[in-house]
Design a protein around this motif. Structure first.
Motif, PDB file in Angstrom:
ATOM      1  N   UNK A 154      -0.394   3.601 -10.102  1.00 27.71           N
ATOM      2  CA  UNK A 154      -1.041   2.729 -11.016  1.00 27.71           C
ATOM      3  C   UNK A 154      -1.175   1.506  -9.863  1.00 27.71           C
ATOM      4  N   UNK A 155      -2.545   1.552  -9.161  1.00 25.25           N
ATOM      5  CA  UNK A 155      -2.621   0.582  -8.107  1.00 25.25           C
ATOM      6  C   UNK A 155      -3.040  -0.891  -8.807  1.00 25.25           C
ATOM      7  N   UNK A 156      -2.239  -1.718  -8.225  1.00 26.30           N
ATOM      8  CA  UNK A 156      -2.136  -3.223  -8.491  1.00 26.30           C
ATOM      9  C   UNK A 156      -2.996  -3.985  -7.412  1.00 26.30           C
ATOM     10  N   UNK A 157      -2.702  -3.563  -6.376  1.00 26.11           N
ATOM     11  CA  UNK A 157      -3.421  -4.320  -5.063  1.00 26.11           C
ATOM     12  C   UNK A 157      -3.558  -3.606  -4.024  1.00 26.11           C
ATOM     13  N   UNK A 158      -4.686  -3.397  -3.507  1.00 23.03           N
ATOM     14  CA  UNK A 158      -4.913  -2.488  -2.247  1.00 23.03           C
ATOM     15  C   UNK A 158      -5.923  -3.482  -1.143  1.00 23.03           C
ATOM     16  N   UNK A 159      -5.764  -3.048   0.034  1.00 19.73           N
ATOM     17  CA  UNK A 159      -6.466  -3.700   1.185  1.00 19.73           C
ATOM     18  C   UNK A 159      -7.849  -3.843   0.949  1.00 19.73           C
ATOM     19  N   UNK A 160      -8.547  -3.037   0.431  1.00 20.93           N
ATOM     20  CA  UNK A 160     -10.032  -3.350   0.125  1.00 20.93           C
ATOM     21  C   UNK A 160     -10.110  -4.636  -0.557  1.00 20.93           C
ATOM     22  N   UNK A 161      -9.276  -4.813  -1.523  1.00 16.34           N
ATOM     23  CA  UNK A 161      -9.460  -6.079  -2.288  1.00 16.34           C
ATOM     24  C   UNK A 161      -9.148  -7.347  -1.642  1.00 16.34           C
ATOM     25  N   UNK A 162      -8.176  -7.228  -0.531  1.00 11.32           N
ATOM     26  CA  UNK A 162      -7.848  -8.402   0.319  1.00 11.32           C
ATOM     27  C   UNK A 162      -9.162  -8.659   1.152  1.00 11.32           C
ATOM     28  N   UNK A 163      -9.692  -7.741   1.584  1.00 17.32           N
ATOM     29  CA  UNK A 163     -10.888  -7.729   2.684  1.00 17.32           C
ATOM     30  C   UNK A 163     -11.955  -8.350   1.833  1.00 17.32           C
ATOM     31  N   UNK A 164     -12.435  -8.037   0.558  1.00 16.64           N
ATOM     32  CA  UNK A 164     -13.411  -8.616  -0.231  1.00 16.64           C
ATOM     33  C   UNK A 164     -13.060 -10.119  -0.760  1.00 16.64           C
TER      34      UNK A 164
END
Length: 572
Positions: free
Chosen positions: A402-412
């Motif tokens: 259950x993914x809540x935050x991943x690094x791609x989101x931080x970059x975008x």
């Protein structure tokens, strides 16, 4: 490989000593009785990792323009959300329960008398503040002004408290996250819990949602500067149940059948009918149309787009998210009626493909996924591929993270914030292209790198990039809300294939399968399928409507009746 797993320990502890005295202080829930051991603090904090506290903005019928279930409508897309809505009431109640319990635990940590070491107390305090900030964040983004408190309320206070301006609560949220950032470790050596990077990333998210772009950019940059995270090498593999850890995962809840933490949201609805499912939950045509072609252009501008083979020459994330069919790239020798190998069986909804190839047996088999054979096969011909693998077939649960935050989101998030601030430099393009490079890494194409520095063009690009990257991850709804696009995007129609007789006569026989023409894409990346309907090449499945007042959810009617000081959001 780093392990960023946020494990919930499910323990039923009953401590009985030699004198048969019971320890009546519960070890897995907050209590006003003083905690007397580290395990009690740990089990109390585990309350914050309960899966229901991290529910996403999605539903079985779809709340955004990427997801639909046949012709059914969620209340949000029907425009019928009201103050008695069970989802709105449950989310409100769950978040307040979580906040109250974590406040109680936080007080225990602050007042502990040597039970914890200084470092343990510091880490636990940061963890409690991380949860409190995250739960308040959900409330203000969905309900607006809400009752706010930092100490336990008495019964009388609970019946009299009014609402606090969401802008004031936001400043408190930043303080909670800042405390978490200061006190949480970058990583753990054993069991994994909330980290410094998770607090930075979640701070960036709420700041972006609330339009604080400077704070969002700074928090995202801080997370990037930790050098703790990296994109998973293969986009599609990241979401499969077999991928338990990854350097890309910043905060997530692992699922496990053994621990009873699994995904069981009617999984057969996602599966192809030929695999024993129902093919009822589908990506929308709008999502399929939104992916750019491999030249970096939208489908209505790219000479590479073929409406008869809509997966051909498309962003590789399109093929990793939606089960493809037809020709995929020049020279592959495939026809529009051909399918692709999905879990060892060919998938194609083409009306003339009454049989498909079974790769496990080498034989042809009945095609349950064409409407010629089964009238309730996918209404628009599309099925989800992202997250789905063989483990979904039996039993009907899944162990995908259950993914809540991943690094791609931080970059975008970093790129979007800098674009909105009009602080466009090489770091913005680098962040966007890093995500795109990974998308193209295992394909036969190269990333058509983003090079423009025009603010309006980059705003379009980063918004469409978020849609391509995070489809079916529960983020699209809040993106539409914060961009103030929901009343446009979620009003109109849902679309699907024409009825079977019309498909054959008007689409297949003239050689116009799958789409008879290329839909136009507007300035917000939204496709127009009305011309296909007017030409008899498609049909309308349902009417959708998003009234302006639904940008905020209603305060649950039961709470308003109990406390007249709460009032109600406009329109409800």
């Amino acid at each position: 490989m780093k392990k960023h797993i946020y494990k919930i320990t499910f323990l039923l502890l009953l401590i009985v000593n030699s004198c048969t005295e019971l320890d009546l202080v519960p070890l897995d829930a907050p209590t006003t009785a003083p905690f007397t051991s580290k395990i009690q603090f740990r089990e109390g904090l585990n309350e914050g990792y309960r899966l229901f506290q991290w529910v996403k903005d999605e539903s079985s019928n779809g709340v955004d323009d990427d997801f639909q279930r046949r012709d059914a409508l969620d209340a949000i897309k029907a425009g019928t959300l009201n103050s008695e809505d069970g989802r709105a009431a449950a989310r409100w109640s769950d978040k307040y329960k979580g906040i109250s319990r974590l406040i109680s635990i936080k007080k225990q940590i602050e007042n502990q008398n040597g039970v914890l070491t200084d470092n343990e107390a510091k880490t636990f305090l940061g963890e409690a503040n991380f949860f409190i900030a995250s739960f308040w964040s959900y409330l203000i983004t969905h309900y607006g002004d809400v009752p706010f408190f930092e100490d336990a309320l008495s019964v009388d206070e609970a019946f009299e408290i009014g609402r606090t301006n969401k802008a004031d609560i936001l400043q408190k949220v930043y303080e909670y996250y800042d405390n978490a950032i200061a006190n949480l470790p970058v990583s753990y050596s054993g069991l994994q819990y909330a980290t410094k990077g998770a607090a930075m990333a979640m701070k960036a998210r709420i700041a972006l949602y609330m339009g604080d772009h400077a704070i969002a950019a700074e928090a995202a940059q801080d997370c990037m500067d930790l050098n703790e995270y990296a994109l998973h090498p293969n986009y599609g593999d990241l979401f499969l149940s077999g991928t338990k850890t990854s350097d890309e995962l910043i905060f997530y809840i692992p699922r496990s059948d053994a621990l009873g933490v699994n995904r069981n949201d009617n999984l057969p609805d996602f599966l192809p009918r030929t695999h024993g499912g129902w093919g009822a939950k589908q990506p929308t045509w709008e999502l399929l149309a939104s992916y750019e072609c491999v030249d970096g252009l939208p489908i209505d501008e790219s000479p590479l787009f073929d409406p008869r083979n809509p997966f051909k020459n498309r962003d590789p994330r399109c093929l990793a998210t939606i089960v493809p069919f037809g020709s995929l790239e020049d020279g592959d020798g495939l026809d529009p009626s051909d399918g692709s190998n999905f879990m060892n069986i060919e998938y194609t909804p083409h009306p003339e493909r009454l049989e498909v190839f079974d790769y496990s047996t080498g034989q042809m088999r009945f095609n349950h996924d064409t409407r010629t054979n089964r009238s309730f096969a996918s209404f628009n011909g599309l099925l989800w591929k992202k997250f789905i693998d063989e483990t979904w077939k039996a039993p009907v649960t899944a162990e995908n993270n259950h993914i809540i935050m991943r690094y791609a989101d931080v970059l975008l998030m970093y790129a979007e914030s800098k674009i909105e601030l009009d602080q466009i430099d090489g770091s913005v393009l680098t962040a966007i292209n890093e995500v795109r490079d990974r998308a193209y890494a295992d394909s036969n194409f190269s990333n058509p790198a983003v090079t423009t520095t025009d603010q309006a063009e980059l705003r379009y690009i980063v918004r469409n990039e978020r849609r391509a990257e995070f489809a079916n991850e529960g983020l699209r709804y809040m993106d539409l809300i914060r961009w103030r696009l929901a009343e446009k995007v979620l009003s109109g129609k849902t679309y699907g294939m024409a009825n079977i007789g019309s498909i054959v006569e008007d689409v297949v026989e003239p050689g116009l399968w799958f789409w008879g023409m290329t839909p136009e894409i507007d300035e917000d990346g939204i496709a127009d399928f009305d011309p296909l309907v007017e030409a008899g090449l498609a049909r309308t499945l349902n009417e959708i409507n998003f009234p302006i007042h639904q940008y905020l959810w209603p305060i649950p009617s039961a709470d308003v009746l109990l406390n007249s000081n709460l009032g109600q959001n406009d329109g409800y």
